[in-house]
Design a protein around this motif. Sequence first.
Motif, PDB file in Angstrom:
ATOM      1  N   MET A   1       1.097  -1.120  -0.319  1.00  0.00           N
ATOM      2  CA  MET A   1       0.203   0.033   0.148  1.00  0.00           C
ATOM      3  C   MET A   1       0.938   1.161   0.018  1.00  0.00           C
ATOM      4  O   MET A   1       1.474   1.583   1.368  1.00  0.00           O
ATOM      5  CB  MET A   1      -0.452   0.132   1.315  1.00  0.00           C
ATOM      6  CG  MET A   1      -2.419  -1.420   1.509  1.00  0.00           C
ATOM      7  SD  MET A   1      -2.517  -1.658   2.516  1.00  0.00           S
ATOM      8  CE  MET A   1      -2.919  -3.420   2.732  1.00  0.00           C
ATOM      9  N   HIS A   2       0.970   2.025  -1.137  1.00  0.00           N
ATOM     10  CA  HIS A   2       2.596   2.219  -0.866  1.00  0.00           C
ATOM     11  C   HIS A   2       1.761   4.095  -1.840  1.00  0.00           C
ATOM     12  O   HIS A   2       0.359   4.337  -2.118  1.00  0.00           O
ATOM     13  CB  HIS A   2       2.713   2.567  -2.666  1.00  0.00           C
ATOM     14  CG  HIS A   2       4.008   1.146  -1.608  1.00  0.00           C
ATOM     15  ND1 HIS A   2       3.581   0.093  -1.396  1.00  0.00           N
ATOM     16  CD2 HIS A   2       4.871   0.944  -1.184  1.00  0.00           C
ATOM     17  CE1 HIS A   2       3.965  -0.896  -1.014  1.00  0.00           C
ATOM     18  NE2 HIS A   2       4.973  -0.555   0.260  1.00  0.00           N
ATOM     19  N   GLY A   3       2.582   5.179  -1.959  1.00  0.00           N
ATOM     20  CA  GLY A   3       2.036   6.651  -2.113  1.00  0.00           C
ATOM     21  C   GLY A   3       1.469   6.922  -3.402  1.00  0.00           C
ATOM     22  O   GLY A   3       0.795   8.407  -3.621  1.00  0.00           O
ATOM     23  N   ASP A  59       6.357   6.179  -0.849  1.00  0.00           N
ATOM     24  CA  ASP A  59       6.003   6.059  -0.208  1.00  0.00           C
ATOM     25  C   ASP A  59       5.056   6.689   0.631  1.00  0.00           C
ATOM     26  O   ASP A  59       3.459   7.248   0.672  1.00  0.00           O
ATOM     27  CB  ASP A  59       6.036   5.833   1.362  1.00  0.00           C
ATOM     28  CG  ASP A  59       6.334   3.982   1.134  1.00  0.00           C
ATOM     29  OD1 ASP A  59       5.599   3.613   0.763  1.00  0.00           O
ATOM     30  OD2 ASP A  59       6.467   3.020   1.532  1.00  0.00           O
ATOM     31  N   THR A  70      -0.016  11.334   2.039  1.00  0.00           N
ATOM     32  CA  THR A  70       0.294   9.449   1.934  1.00  0.00           C
ATOM     33  C   THR A  70      -1.624   9.597   1.464  1.00  0.00           C
ATOM     34  O   THR A  70      -2.012   9.648   2.446  1.00  0.00           O
ATOM     35  CB  THR A  70       0.976   8.714   2.895  1.00  0.00           C
ATOM     36  OG1 THR A  70       0.528   7.842   1.884  1.00  0.00           O
ATOM     37  CG2 THR A  70       0.536   9.050   4.135  1.00  0.00           C
ATOM     38  N   THR A  71      -1.808   8.178   0.650  1.00  0.00           N
ATOM     39  CA  THR A  71      -3.024   7.606   0.696  1.00  0.00           C
ATOM     40  C   THR A  71      -2.972   6.533   0.818  1.00  0.00           C
ATOM     41  O   THR A  71      -2.119   5.770  -0.585  1.00  0.00           O
ATOM     42  CB  THR A  71      -3.881   8.462  -0.361  1.00  0.00           C
ATOM     43  OG1 THR A  71      -5.416   7.996  -0.578  1.00  0.00           O
ATOM     44  CG2 THR A  71      -3.612   8.147  -1.760  1.00  0.00           C
ATOM     45  N   ASP A  72      -4.291   5.630   0.960  1.00  0.00           N
ATOM     46  CA  ASP A  72      -4.574   3.924   0.701  1.00  0.00           C
ATOM     47  C   ASP A  72      -5.570   4.111   0.725  1.00  0.00           C
ATOM     48  O   ASP A  72      -6.286   3.982   1.675  1.00  0.00           O
ATOM     49  CB  ASP A  72      -2.939   3.415   2.031  1.00  0.00           C
ATOM     50  CG  ASP A  72      -1.794   3.131   1.314  1.00  0.00           C
ATOM     51  OD1 ASP A  72      -1.976   2.491   0.215  1.00  0.00           O
ATOM     52  OD2 ASP A  72      -0.734   2.358   1.437  1.00  0.00           O
ATOM     53  N   ASP A  97       2.774   4.838   6.184  1.00  0.00           N
ATOM     54  CA  ASP A  97       3.584   5.909   5.006  1.00  0.00           C
ATOM     55  C   ASP A  97       4.337   6.715   5.432  1.00  0.00           C
ATOM     56  O   ASP A  97       5.284   7.359   4.876  1.00  0.00           O
ATOM     57  CB  ASP A  97       2.381   5.690   3.926  1.00  0.00           C
ATOM     58  CG  ASP A  97       2.102   4.480   3.624  1.00  0.00           C
ATOM     59  OD1 ASP A  97       3.621   3.371   3.164  1.00  0.00           O
ATOM     60  OD2 ASP A  97       1.500   3.997   2.557  1.00  0.00           O
TER      61      ASP A  97
HETATM   62 MG   LIG Z   1       0.114   4.660   0.531  1.00  0.00          MG
END
Ligand SMILES: [Mg+2]
Lengths: 351, 351, 80, 80, 353, 353
Positions: A1-3, A59, A70-72, A97
């Motif tokens: 789960m990355h940025g 990230d 950042t978002t996920d 993150d």
């Molecule tokens: Mg993320």
Amino acid sequence: MHGVFGRVLCSVLQVWRIRGDLMERVLLSHGGGGTMMEKLIEEVFADAFDNEYIRAMEDAALLFGNITLTTDSFTVKPLFFPGGDIGKLAVCGTVNDASMRGAKPLFLTAAFIIEEGFPVEDLKKIVKSMAEAAKEAGVKIVAGDTKVVEKGSVDRIFINTSGIGVLYEGANVSIKNAKPGDIVLISGTIGDHGMAVMSAREELQFDTPIFSDVAPLNGLIEKLMTLGEAIKVLRDPTRGGVAEVLYEISKMSGVGIKIYEEKLPVKESVKSACEFMGIDFLHLANEGKVVVVVERDYAEKALEIMKSHEYGKDAEIIGEVNDSKLVTINTIYGTSRIVDRPIGELLPRIC
Amino acid sequence: MHGVFGRVLCSVLQVWRIRGDLMERVLLSHGGGGTMMEKLIEEVFADAFDNEYIRAMEDAALLFGNITLTTDSFTVKPLFFPGGDIGKLAVCGTVNDASMRGAKPLFLTAAFIIEEGFPVEDLKKIVKSMAEAAKEAGVKIVAGDTKVVEKGSVDRIFINTSGIGVLYEGANVSIKNAKPGDIVLISGTIGDHGMAVMSAREELQFDTPIFSDVAPLNGLIEKLMTLGEAIKVLRDPTRGGVAEVLYEISKMSGVGIKIYEEKLPVKESVKSACEFMGIDFLHLANEGKVVVVVERDYAEKALEIMKSHEYGKDAEIIGEVNDSKLVTINTIYGTSRIVDRPIGELLPRIC
Amino acid sequence: MCIAVPSKVLKIEGKIAETELGGVIRRVSIEMVPDVKVGDYVMVHAGVAISIVDKEEAEAQRGLWNELMEVLNDAAEGNS
Amino acid sequence: MCIAVPSKVLKIEGKIAETELGGVIRRVSIEMVPDVKVGDYVMVHAGVAISIVDKEEAEAQRGLWNELMEVLNDAAEGNS
Amino acid sequence: MMQQREIVEKAKKAIETLNPGIPFNIMEVCGSHTMAISKFGLRQVLPKNIRLISGPGCPVCVTAQNEIDAVIELSNKNIVIATFGDLIRVPGNKSSLQKERAKGKEVRVFYSPLDALKYAEENPQKEVVFIGIGFETTVPTVALTIKEAKERKIKNYSVYSLHKTMPEALRALLVGGSNVQGFLLPGHVSAITGSRIYEFLPREFGVGGVISGFEAEDILMSIVMLLKNYKNPTIEIQYKRVVKEEGNIEAQKIIEEVFEPCDSTWRGLGEIKGSGLKIRDKYKDFDAALKFDIKPVGDEIEIKGCRCGDVLKGRIYPNECPLFGRVCTPDNPVGPCMVSSEGSCAAFYKYGA
Amino acid sequence: MMQQREIVEKAKKAIETLNPGIPFNIMEVCGSHTMAISKFGLRQVLPKNIRLISGPGCPVCVTAQNEIDAVIELSNKNIVIATFGDLIRVPGNKSSLQKERAKGKEVRVFYSPLDALKYAEENPQKEVVFIGIGFETTVPTVALTIKEAKERKIKNYSVYSLHKTMPEALRALLVGGSNVQGFLLPGHVSAITGSRIYEFLPREFGVGGVISGFEAEDILMSIVMLLKNYKNPTIEIQYKRVVKEEGNIEAQKIIEEVFEPCDSTWRGLGEIKGSGLKIRDKYKDFDAALKFDIKPVGDEIEIKGCRCGDVLKGRIYPNECPLFGRVCTPDNPVGPCMVSSEGSCAAFYKYGA
Ligand SMILES: [Mg+2]
Ligand code: SF4
Ligand code: SF4
Ligand SMILES: [Mg+2]
Ligand SMILES: [Mg+2]
Ligand SMILES: [Mg+2]
Ligand SMILES: [Mg+2]
Ligand SMILES: [Mg+2]
Ligand SMILES: [Mg+2]
Ligand SMILES: [Mg+2]
Ligand SMILES: [Mg+2]
Ligand SMILES: [Mg+2]
């Protein structure tokens, strides 16, 4: 789960192409990440959204000099698994993150997409678990959104969290910072989350004593950041697992990484479940672990700091950076081989 | 599509309770917002996440004194509708939420949840549309996430955007700022988006010349903010429509609002479609409109500024703030009545 | 109950007419108004034309208030 | 092909055994190993025990390398 | 706008002139009238003694609870419930279609029953039941789908008829005495039925009525007409552009072809003889009640404590009902007066008096 | 770890001692051996002249393209395709199960065929077809589900048998001459079949084999054993803790009860007589091929340009295939050597030589 889109290495998007056909449909990939279709993602996202932040492939994006964003989105089946639930996952994922960029996470948003008919009792449990994780991490959930969609339009509940952090003083953490000679550490046992979730799936009919490691790592990272610039890379090995993170560091820093099989911390139960299902634990997701690249002279100090923290007590030095451009593993037999990247979904195999 | 949980007035969450039963399941409410179950939402979210930011009940949280943060998830059926698509909606929605706090939106995140099998061609169209909207709004998409889930686990594609903005100098915009005597404006025709989407639904079998108004309002707001503190409240009447926004202002500012039926800008086609389906256009969603509360002396100036902008050319002064604590409408018959809040889904009625 | 909307007939194909109101087009059944012609207004309820709007009566109605007022004024005068 | 994992039999209920490896429990069919007893190790493939691990042979194997080396050394000596 | 205000001024003057001075209750029995009156703020135009009260004007709201239960029973049988949007929030004894849909039942909202028929035709593997709700306006439209289904041999479509008709309900309201001095009669029901079905009102009960359109000026004119004739109660048509004395003969034929009268139970009013419609034997293959052996669930549908009957007859104010605001609220309605967003109890709850 | 290194040292010494000096190709015909060799880095332990080459050891990867097409054909019939995880990425001529699932077909992955049977039992309204893939190890397990389905009268379960057997494929590889000096024989296949099925290898082709376990020491020991015997080729069992000379008699009985040999087409190798298994007449109700009249689609399955046969036989290197790396890649595999993540072509693509 990355940025960042460019870094879909660890995303679950993959696209099928049959002999010469153009890519037509997005395909599923549970265990995500890995080899397939970096190129395609770039074709869809990277070009369209191209800017200096996206190109950084971190990230978290760095804004205004010291603020990270950042978002996920989080989807997990089952929603409640040994050791956690989607709510805890959503908070920890984004807290982590921000941390991975060398930042102190401060504020989160939380956006829910809920299936019509979802039990309010379960929603409350999830929200409570988010609140607890946020409290532990010392972050505030400052904005949110709730959508309810028709039965069948979403699988029970999805949660998106976005997060804002502020860089620690002296932090200079980047996926591009690894240099030959640096040392690679991991904060604890590998694969707990991925296997906990997998074996909680009804259709697999396994019973395991495995608990997800889902945890907020900002406390651990805050301590680690007292080492300042000696901390070169931080990366949480979520989807795609440790293998994928090592590959990303190798690629983005233009270096090689050698790890030692004998030093990899893995629970006996995780290893056994992997044997049953024909899965490589280096491909399993972790949700409370960090891969750290540190200057060689600070490696022991970093290990000591990690071991002194609850979430780093099983930390190990697992390898070193070299100039081979390959990610390799020294086996317990004294041989060496290339570490495989995950491809597609992690599925139980018989062959 | 709003920023803060407490303000679920305009969310689509509602819960059914049968005579004395406790709430059990989350129920669908397409056209969202409205009367049902503010209390319940508070029970689920507000208590758990309670902090000063949540309590502020704004479209966006204000951090570090001048940075705004907001989040929204977007689900729309059909994905492509006259005048826009889910991608444009996702960018404009969050651009507008930052704007509604008196901030200049700068950075967005974009998180996709995609159904296995979704056509790559459609994904590209959506992404292109996001890129164009971002370009128009002058914002950068700096971080993203992509999840692909099993067929049937999501209805084609959901997008979450979160956004960061920086307050305009001298801005003091808040849902709590309306005072008796202030003037209420709207930037253009009401209900275009809601009706465009509704009549694009196959099962309703209506053909209309109605296009969604989806648009980034930051340009318009930037001009308006030259009036500084005279701009008291900005709110985009998305789900729940103008009626719900007026109710929220009334409630949060502790005032009443009177609007004039004859001044409400509505397209003939929207009005007609509403008559067919028995729907109140004040309940329809807008995605490129803003309700503005301004100091009385600046009302004409504000109107002029709005009318000079592409997205404000149909702007009107539609009412004024009073101390009645009620939202009322002066009809064209010289009578007055209370403005109904939407309840539940907007559905075509025969009765 | 019973929302019904006056809508102009644009086209007739067998038992179905295309009707229009304010630019909104809906195909409706005209099975219950067999005499309908293009250009007529029909009242549309739930996708079916339930009656043809009588143009003459519609015209006539407009004058009714004035007639009424005259009658009432006369009556008032007569009474006072 | 054919991943199979040695797993310890904890319990037997008719044609099904509960087996364990490193704390991981899986119920497997023992239809093909009718002689299996609790405490035995079985090779589990796709949810079925396909053979019982022979303890004596497993023991014996451990010594094999030493035996082998001796034989080879002898051979080398004999050769040289 | 000038024009509208002018008309209101004229109406005010006329009403003033004609005001009989005594308490004068005008009952509207059409939800669209109720809505129009509220939307146009027409109560403000009337002098105190002339009151507009809302009768059982919403065919959805008067659907009995055990009928809703029966529909839910149907939805358990892997059947697609096709319905007007109005019905899905209406509560039965334990649930509503909205709630059942949330549990995974297939409930589909259509604008027209013809669209539901089309849906059935395009999805032959599904069993589609249209829930026939509505007064005479809607009945021929639903009847049309049954005729067409038979002609086009669409075997997976049927109708669960909960249709109700107006005249017998009006009679039930008046029998035993009422407070009603005049009726605002439904414009679109009358477009189908014509005006003669109301003639028993002056004849048997001495109460007049005007069939009214739905614009503010229509309603005001109708009120004026009621006042003018109050001493010689009669049935008049204000809405002449749409309503003929004889009604719509074609539509009447279609109703007659497919439906026949039956007894029917009204939420809050109980059973009213001859106030319902059932599908004739000739079309029995399209009668979901027979096809799936569905009946209202439970013998009685009396809602304990609900005073809807009295509210509807204008005998009490909503807040005199013991359930009002406590057990019975708009989010959680018990009786029809609360179920309908324009019902007397709902209006009272939202706006106070 | 010291222990492991010690063993490797011993093995190195032994292999050195026994090295015949000539090019010595050892073919493993079991995917798990291929994986173990790679995972343990065992090639590094061997002198240059002793090469380990990968045969057709993955039963999934050798599934013919037109058989995948047939399974996809099945999935069009509103049938639940139950399968091992391995199969879903394997391409047919135009699609794969993964791609079909993305289009909405119901494809379910199980760890055990018994779980698939259970799923069928618990979902009697669904038609469940298990795709029978696998060599002798897996065959009795699938056979078991067919027996149980019959006994327990589970009528919505059947199997589409694509099972293959080892001996005739080995023969096909050797006929016409090969470069193979010794076989590493599959441990778990042999646990079922016993060792006698391989006796034709030394007898007819003068090539020996050792049935090997899957630990590094097992494989090293097996290599040592092959070297020791290379002048007197024979079949030996290294994996004695699991494999008996006679195999698993119970399992053989179950196979015999349910299946009978048939011809079978191998991807990249073509048809091999007697190398497949079909369901016996006695169990024909559970044979999806009969139940749904499913056949491999199209007459020929030759893949134009694919040199898998030659790669498998050790005659060419993968990059000598004209498709390699251009049309045929791991994301878009053509032949079985690329389909299998441990196949020769896939390994060559990922790691170079
Ligand atoms: Mg993320
Ligand atoms: S308050 Fe509810 S129960 Fe009482 S009369 Fe009104 S609708 Fe009926
Ligand atoms: S590269 Fe592909 S086509 Fe060529 S031999 Fe290898 S698997 Fe077959
Ligand atoms: Mg993450
Ligand atoms: Mg991500
Ligand atoms: Mg990460
Ligand atoms: Mg389990
Ligand atoms: Mg919004
Ligand atoms: Mg929102
Ligand atoms: Mg908003
Ligand atoms: Mg928002
Ligand atoms: Mg349309």
